[in-house]
Design a protein around this motif. Structure first.
Motif, mmCIF file in Angstrom:
data_model
loop_
_atom_site.group_PDB
_atom_site.id
_atom_site.type_symbol
_atom_site.label_atom_id
_atom_site.label_comp_id
_atom_site.label_asym_id
_atom_site.label_seq_id
_atom_site.Cartn_x
_atom_site.Cartn_y
_atom_site.Cartn_z
ATOM 1 N N PRO A 165 0.823 -1.213 0.000
ATOM 2 C CA PRO A 165 0.000 0.000 0.000
ATOM 3 C C PRO A 165 0.854 1.259 0.000
ATOM 4 C CG PRO A 165 -0.743 -1.547 1.674
ATOM 5 C CD PRO A 165 0.555 -2.084 1.156
ATOM 6 N N PHE A 173 -6.653 3.493 -0.874
ATOM 7 C CA PHE A 173 -7.127 2.180 -0.440
ATOM 8 C C PHE A 173 -7.948 1.522 -1.548
ATOM 9 C CE2 PHE A 173 -10.181 -0.710 1.454
ATOM 10 C CZ PHE A 173 -9.390 -1.469 2.298
ATOM 11 N N ARG A 174 -8.805 2.287 -2.198
ATOM 12 C CA ARG A 174 -9.628 1.739 -3.275
ATOM 13 C C ARG A 174 -8.749 1.225 -4.407
ATOM 14 N NH1 ARG A 174 -11.402 2.569 -8.084
ATOM 15 N NH2 ARG A 174 -10.122 4.448 -8.317
ATOM 16 N N TRP A 176 -5.616 0.309 -4.235
ATOM 17 C CA TRP A 176 -4.887 -0.872 -3.746
ATOM 18 C C TRP A 176 -5.789 -2.098 -3.767
ATOM 19 C CZ3 TRP A 176 -6.352 -3.534 0.715
ATOM 20 C CH2 TRP A 176 -5.505 -4.587 1.085
ATOM 21 N N ARG A 177 -7.008 -1.969 -3.263
ATOM 22 C CA ARG A 177 -7.917 -3.109 -3.221
ATOM 23 C C ARG A 177 -8.183 -3.640 -4.633
ATOM 24 N NH1 ARG A 177 -12.328 -5.416 -0.128
ATOM 25 N NH2 ARG A 177 -13.690 -6.443 -1.642
ATOM 26 N N LYS A 178 -8.400 -2.754 -5.587
ATOM 27 C CA LYS A 178 -8.656 -3.177 -6.965
ATOM 28 C C LYS A 178 -7.464 -3.947 -7.521
ATOM 29 C CE LYS A 178 -9.819 -1.359 -11.553
ATOM 30 N NZ LYS A 178 -10.082 -0.125 -12.348
ATOM 31 N N ALA A 181 -7.171 -7.356 -5.766
ATOM 32 C CA ALA A 181 -8.252 -8.241 -6.220
ATOM 33 C C ALA A 181 -7.926 -8.858 -7.576
ATOM 34 C CB ALA A 181 -9.565 -7.474 -6.282
ATOM 35 N N TRP A 211 -6.479 -3.435 5.858
ATOM 36 C CA TRP A 211 -5.591 -4.027 4.865
ATOM 37 C C TRP A 211 -5.506 -5.538 5.057
ATOM 38 C CZ3 TRP A 211 -4.285 -0.043 1.707
ATOM 39 C CH2 TRP A 211 -4.395 1.251 2.246
ATOM 40 N N THR A 214 -8.878 -7.192 4.213
ATOM 41 C CA THR A 214 -9.126 -7.225 2.768
ATOM 42 C C THR A 214 -8.336 -8.342 2.104
ATOM 43 O OG1 THR A 214 -9.622 -4.851 2.692
ATOM 44 C CG2 THR A 214 -8.962 -5.893 0.626
ATOM 45 N N CYS A 215 -7.080 -8.507 2.490
ATOM 46 C CA CYS A 215 -6.283 -9.618 1.939
ATOM 47 C C CYS A 215 -6.939 -10.957 2.239
ATOM 48 C CB CYS A 215 -4.870 -9.596 2.517
ATOM 49 S SG CYS A 215 -3.852 -8.216 1.956
ATOM 50 N N GLU A 217 -10.084 -11.506 2.900
ATOM 51 C CA GLU A 217 -11.338 -11.599 2.148
ATOM 52 C C GLU A 217 -11.079 -12.013 0.705
ATOM 53 O OE1 GLU A 217 -14.402 -8.522 -0.026
ATOM 54 O OE2 GLU A 217 -13.241 -7.802 1.689
ATOM 55 N N LEU A 218 -10.092 -11.398 0.066
ATOM 56 C CA LEU A 218 -9.866 -11.614 -1.362
ATOM 57 C C LEU A 218 -9.162 -12.942 -1.652
ATOM 58 C CD1 LEU A 218 -8.792 -7.997 -2.384
ATOM 59 C CD2 LEU A 218 -10.985 -9.104 -2.841
#
Length: 273
Positions: A165, A173-174, A176-178, A181, A211, A214-215, A217-218
């Protein structure tokens, strides 16, 4: 789970007082001797090479082998290559590093072009030897890796530092998440949750939680594991702070899932003895 049950999937040993293989680190406070005895008791360490003079990596590998004979650590080694070298030189370096029974693969910290022919050749060579490519990338650069990963289904990739990140702002954050993913969509990519102290400048569990969660989750629990990134993450806190933050964030998980995240997954991925 105690420290002695932890498999730390990302540590750095170095001894600049004797071996000056890391010129890029000379001006930093972390550039001091760091050896296995500087860590709490552990079930295993995966050393990740940080040499910034890549032609020194074979010397480092031989030093690590001697250290392993004396202390039992590191349990596994991720080396490196010089991306500017010819393929013959890269192959020669890989085979020399692989003389160590602890060798498990490579990462390339900078200068690596995933669109180059060398990249695909490297990924296929790694796959043929059951070696891992630890992937260093930032959110803005992830898309450049996707075609090469798609063409390398037999290669095991491990995303380092949770995708590195580059800020806590909502838009960062958005993004990074994209990016993360898009990597999680490949079944041959795992996620090493490490380096967040370095990237975000904190070991506060509340700030790291989005963070980490999210990891998880994905990628799912079966494709994630933790690493301390010590001594580099000491810029944000102590070793106990880093590991303690990850334990706090996952405290609601069952014992089996925590064991996977803190030991079993890294042991399996890096084929620890």
């Amino acid at each position: 789970m105690s420290d002695s049950e932890l498999v730390d999937a990302h540590v750095h040993y170095w001894r600049p007082s004797v071996n000056d293989w890391y010129p890029a680190l000379r001006s930093r406070s972390i550039y001091r001797d760091v050896l296995p005895e500087d860590f709490p008791p552990s079930a295993g360490h995966v050393h990740v090479s940080a040499v910034s003079s890549p032609r020194s990596v074979v010397d480092e590998a031989r030093w690590l082998d001697r250290l392993r004979g004396e202390t039992g650590f590191p349990s596994a080694v991720i080396g490196t290559i010089d991306p500017a070298a010819s393929w013959d030189e890269i192959e020669e370096s890989l085979l020399a590093q692989a003389e160590s029974p602890a060798f498990r693969g490579v990462r390339v910290f900078s200068g690596f072009d995933p669109a180059a022919d060398t990249a695909l050749r490297l990924f296929r060579f790694l796959a043929g030897n059951d070696w891992v490519f630890d992937l260093v990338t930032r959110p803005a650069d992830v898309s450049s890796y996707l075609p090469a990963i798609e063409k390398s289904p037999g290669t095991t990739f491990v995303l380092e530092h949770a995708g590195w990140p580059d800020g806590e702002e909502p838009e960062r954050f958005r993004q990074w998440r994209k990016a993360v993913a898009s990597l999680a969509g490949f079944g041959n990519v795992d996620c090493k949750i490490s380096g967040l102290g370095m990237a975000l400048g904190t070991t506060d569990p509340d700030r790291l939680r989005p963070w980490v969660e999210t990891c998880l989750e994905l990628f799912g629990v079966d494709r994630c594991f933790f690493g301390s990134n010590f001594p580099v993450d000491s810029v944000a806190g102590t070793y106990a702070d880093v590991i303690g933050a990850y334990r706090t964030i996952t405290s609601a998980f069952g014992s089996e899932d925590r064991h996977k995240l803190f030991a079993a997954n890294a042991r399996r991925r890096y084929r620890l003895p």
